[in-house]
Design a protein around this motif. Structure first.
Motif, mmCIF file in Angstrom:
data_model
loop_
_atom_site.group_PDB
_atom_site.id
_atom_site.type_symbol
_atom_site.label_atom_id
_atom_site.label_comp_id
_atom_site.label_asym_id
_atom_site.label_seq_id
_atom_site.Cartn_x
_atom_site.Cartn_y
_atom_site.Cartn_z
ATOM 1 N N GLY A 257 1.016 -1.376 0.009
ATOM 2 C CA GLY A 257 -0.025 0.118 -0.169
ATOM 3 C C GLY A 257 0.694 1.320 -0.019
ATOM 4 O O GLY A 257 1.963 1.302 -0.092
ATOM 5 N N VAL A 258 0.429 2.411 0.049
ATOM 6 C CA VAL A 258 0.915 3.670 -0.235
ATOM 7 C C VAL A 258 0.346 4.788 1.159
ATOM 8 O O VAL A 258 -0.963 4.429 1.640
ATOM 9 C CB VAL A 258 0.579 4.341 -1.224
ATOM 10 C CG1 VAL A 258 1.374 3.588 -2.443
ATOM 11 C CG2 VAL A 258 -0.742 4.525 -1.652
ATOM 12 N N ASP A 259 0.948 5.420 1.871
ATOM 13 C CA ASP A 259 0.609 6.528 2.746
ATOM 14 C C ASP A 259 0.857 8.084 2.282
ATOM 15 O O ASP A 259 2.341 8.078 1.830
ATOM 16 C CB ASP A 259 1.323 6.382 3.855
ATOM 17 C CG ASP A 259 0.814 4.851 4.819
ATOM 18 O OD1 ASP A 259 -0.286 4.449 4.419
ATOM 19 O OD2 ASP A 259 1.816 4.300 5.308
ATOM 20 N N LEU A 260 0.292 8.711 2.026
ATOM 21 C CA LEU A 260 0.418 10.183 1.549
ATOM 22 C C LEU A 260 -0.140 11.167 2.669
ATOM 23 O O LEU A 260 -1.041 10.857 3.373
ATOM 24 C CB LEU A 260 -0.423 10.256 0.262
ATOM 25 C CG LEU A 260 -0.111 9.165 -0.907
ATOM 26 C CD1 LEU A 260 -1.065 9.800 -1.900
ATOM 27 C CD2 LEU A 260 1.344 9.566 -1.214
ATOM 28 N N GLN A 261 0.506 12.283 2.754
ATOM 29 C CA GLN A 261 0.154 13.324 3.659
ATOM 30 C C GLN A 261 0.420 14.637 2.826
ATOM 31 O O GLN A 261 1.795 14.763 2.661
ATOM 32 C CB GLN A 261 0.747 13.164 4.796
ATOM 33 C CG GLN A 261 0.340 14.156 5.970
ATOM 34 C CD GLN A 261 0.881 14.213 7.217
ATOM 35 O OE1 GLN A 261 1.995 14.760 7.557
ATOM 36 N NE2 GLN A 261 0.441 13.403 8.440
ATOM 37 N N GLY A 277 -4.061 16.724 5.266
ATOM 38 C CA GLY A 277 -4.907 15.790 4.784
ATOM 39 C C GLY A 277 -3.931 14.387 4.683
ATOM 40 O O GLY A 277 -3.004 14.656 4.235
ATOM 41 N N ASN A 278 -4.845 13.541 4.972
ATOM 42 C CA ASN A 278 -4.147 11.995 4.899
ATOM 43 C C ASN A 278 -4.776 11.010 3.922
ATOM 44 O O ASN A 278 -6.017 11.160 3.915
ATOM 45 C CB ASN A 278 -4.101 11.511 6.329
ATOM 46 C CG ASN A 278 -3.433 12.230 7.308
ATOM 47 O OD1 ASN A 278 -2.181 12.242 7.298
ATOM 48 N ND2 ASN A 278 -4.258 12.945 7.947
ATOM 49 N N PHE A 279 -4.016 10.260 3.321
ATOM 50 C CA PHE A 279 -4.651 9.410 2.173
ATOM 51 C C PHE A 279 -3.922 7.965 2.526
ATOM 52 O O PHE A 279 -2.387 7.943 2.550
ATOM 53 C CB PHE A 279 -4.769 9.800 0.946
ATOM 54 C CG PHE A 279 -4.949 8.580 -0.072
ATOM 55 C CD1 PHE A 279 -6.498 8.544 -0.426
ATOM 56 C CD2 PHE A 279 -4.059 7.735 -0.787
ATOM 57 C CE1 PHE A 279 -6.895 7.474 -0.873
ATOM 58 C CE2 PHE A 279 -4.566 6.825 -1.717
ATOM 59 C CZ PHE A 279 -6.079 6.671 -1.859
ATOM 60 N N MET A 369 -8.340 4.573 3.093
ATOM 61 C CA MET A 369 -8.888 5.477 4.399
ATOM 62 C C MET A 369 -8.062 6.790 3.934
ATOM 63 O O MET A 369 -7.082 7.079 3.688
ATOM 64 C CB MET A 369 -8.324 5.106 5.636
ATOM 65 C CG MET A 369 -8.812 3.817 6.202
ATOM 66 S SD MET A 369 -8.443 3.204 7.933
ATOM 67 C CE MET A 369 -6.712 2.915 7.416
ATOM 68 N N PHE A 370 -8.862 7.843 4.217
ATOM 69 C CA PHE A 370 -8.473 9.275 4.193
ATOM 70 C C PHE A 370 -9.153 10.327 5.275
ATOM 71 O O PHE A 370 -10.124 10.119 5.687
ATOM 72 C CB PHE A 370 -8.946 9.816 2.935
ATOM 73 C CG PHE A 370 -10.430 9.809 2.573
ATOM 74 C CD1 PHE A 370 -11.109 10.738 2.587
ATOM 75 C CD2 PHE A 370 -10.788 8.570 1.844
ATOM 76 C CE1 PHE A 370 -12.602 10.962 2.266
ATOM 77 C CE2 PHE A 370 -12.225 8.620 1.339
ATOM 78 C CZ PHE A 370 -13.001 9.691 1.715
ATOM 79 N N GLY A 371 -8.374 11.635 5.500
ATOM 80 C CA GLY A 371 -8.959 12.344 6.412
ATOM 81 C C GLY A 371 -8.344 13.836 6.347
ATOM 82 O O GLY A 371 -7.335 14.017 5.773
ATOM 83 N N LEU A 372 -9.170 14.638 6.923
ATOM 84 C CA LEU A 372 -8.799 16.063 6.851
ATOM 85 C C LEU A 372 -8.582 16.810 8.122
ATOM 86 O O LEU A 372 -9.875 16.730 8.787
ATOM 87 C CB LEU A 372 -9.640 16.605 5.967
ATOM 88 C CG LEU A 372 -9.393 17.976 5.407
ATOM 89 C CD1 LEU A 372 -7.983 18.321 4.982
ATOM 90 C CD2 LEU A 372 -10.374 18.830 4.754
#
Length: 373
Positions: A257-261, A277-279, A369-372
């Motif tokens: 997987g990948v983690d982005l911020q 922001g997170n993805f 999953m994502f969030g702000l």
């Protein structure tokens, strides 16, 4: 009822930090030991003759009101050594070497200890002159990668490498005119059981731009878990009568997987604000798993994600009584217009739970999953 839990932990450590010119060294050595023990005791009574007085001594003495007392206890322990060396040159080129040597009472002495190494590399690219002199918008840029192993010793039950015994709940023999309970062996021991291991590879970067107003991080990972601790029920035929080890090392699973911020912060007059922001996206796949050899291909989990939902496939809805003439349903009852058309996957003229269910939905484990904030 009464429950008591006790945990004892001992963790001494020593560290060494030294800077010699452009060389920075940090060394850590640590030992840890823990022991967890719990015990339970329960008793009860019924039909108290005095309202408000519920001491056990005042419960009914009628045999039909008897409440069976209970009690159990368990103990587990772990120990381990940890070593870590961090080295940096000119605060630009970084390396970390680490290793754990862990022991668990869940494994026999021959397999009790195992070593889990790791290595991490970092390059602080923003400290290079070709970045500082030519790309002023970059405040911080670090590339990083790592490769390491971790272990898991969690199993169902205790001491699977020992022959254990159970006491029957009902009398099975008569000695001296009195019925007595019997002592019988449980599952055969597995002396070869060992640590489950996960090997993870990561690569990514961290960055800050425009005097800290913008930040962006990205990381990709790939993990393979081998020797998964699980029940081998699917590997043995019913003719064995359940006489096989309770836990073995067999399964393999991969996860990637990948983690982005992305971050933004700024001042507007006396007002400071920040947005993050997170993805995250991750997907697992079963590579090897103990499954009954008689399973049809549409019910095999190997090659699929863990926890996918299983059910009947619907090919539409019956519209007329003529369509339902030769229809079958899982319940075996009458099929009428308006009922679902279930697919007969094995073409035997019947719809059964054992043969005609397949994968119809995703797992409850989220892939994205994502969030702000």
């Amino acid at each position: 009822s009464y429950v008591q839990n006790n945990r004892r932990t001992f963790q001494p450590s020593i560290s060494y930090l030294k800077t010699i010119g452009d060389h920075h060294i940090n060394v850590l050595a640590l030992y840890e030991w823990s022991r967890y023990q719990n015990s339970k005791l329960s008793a009860g009574a019924r039909n108290f003759p005095l309202e408000g007085l519920y001491d056990l001594d005042y419960g009914s003495q009628d045999p039909e009101d008897f409440v069976l007392p209970g009690g159990s206890s368990a103990v587990t322990a772990r120990a381990g050594y940890v070593g870590r060396i961090n080295y940096g040159y000119k605060e630009k080129y970084l390396i970390e070497l680490a290793a754990r040597s862990d022991a668990s009472v869940n494994f026999a002495k021959e397999n009790r200890w195992d070593i889990f190494p790791a290595i991490g590399l970092g390059w602080l690219m923003s400290k290079e002159s070709f970045i500082q002199d030519h790309i002023k918008s970059i405040d911080y840029l670090k590339f990083k990668t790592s490769l390491g192993q971790t272990g898991n010793d969690k199993i169902n039950g205790s001491f699977p490498y020992l022959q254990t015994y159970r006491l029957s709940t009902d009398p099975v023999h008569v000695f001296g005119g009195a019925p007595v309970s019997g002592l019988y062996t449980s599952a055969p021991p597995n002396l070869d059981i060992r640590w489950e291991t996960s090997t993870t590879f990561n690569v990514g970067f961290e960055s800050e731009w425009f005097n800290g107003k913008l930040g962006f991080d990205a990381e990709w990972f790939y993990r393979v878990t081998e020797d998964i601790l699980a029940s081998p029920a699917g590997l043995y035929p019913a003719s064995t009568g359940g006489f096989f080890p309770s836990t073995i090392n067999y399964g393999i699973m991969e996860n990637k997987g990948v983690d982005l911020q992305i971050r933004h912060k700024n001042n507007v007059g006396e007002l400071f604000y920040g947005i993050t922001g997170n993805f995250n996206w991750a997907k697992n796949k079963i590579i090897r798993r103990d499954e009954n050899t008689s399973l049809p291909y549409w019910q095999r989990t190997v090659g699929r994600s863990y926890g996918e939902k299983v059910g009947f496939v619907v090919d539409g809805i019956y519209q007329t009584w003529e369509e339902t003439k030769d229809a079958v349903s899982p319940s075996g009852g009458v099929v009428a217009p308006g009922f679902f058309k279930y697919r007969d996957l094995n073409n035997d003229g019947k719809i059964t739970r054992s043969d005609d269910r397949t994968f119809i939905g995703r797992s409850n484990i989220p892939e994205m999953m994502f969030g702000l904030n």
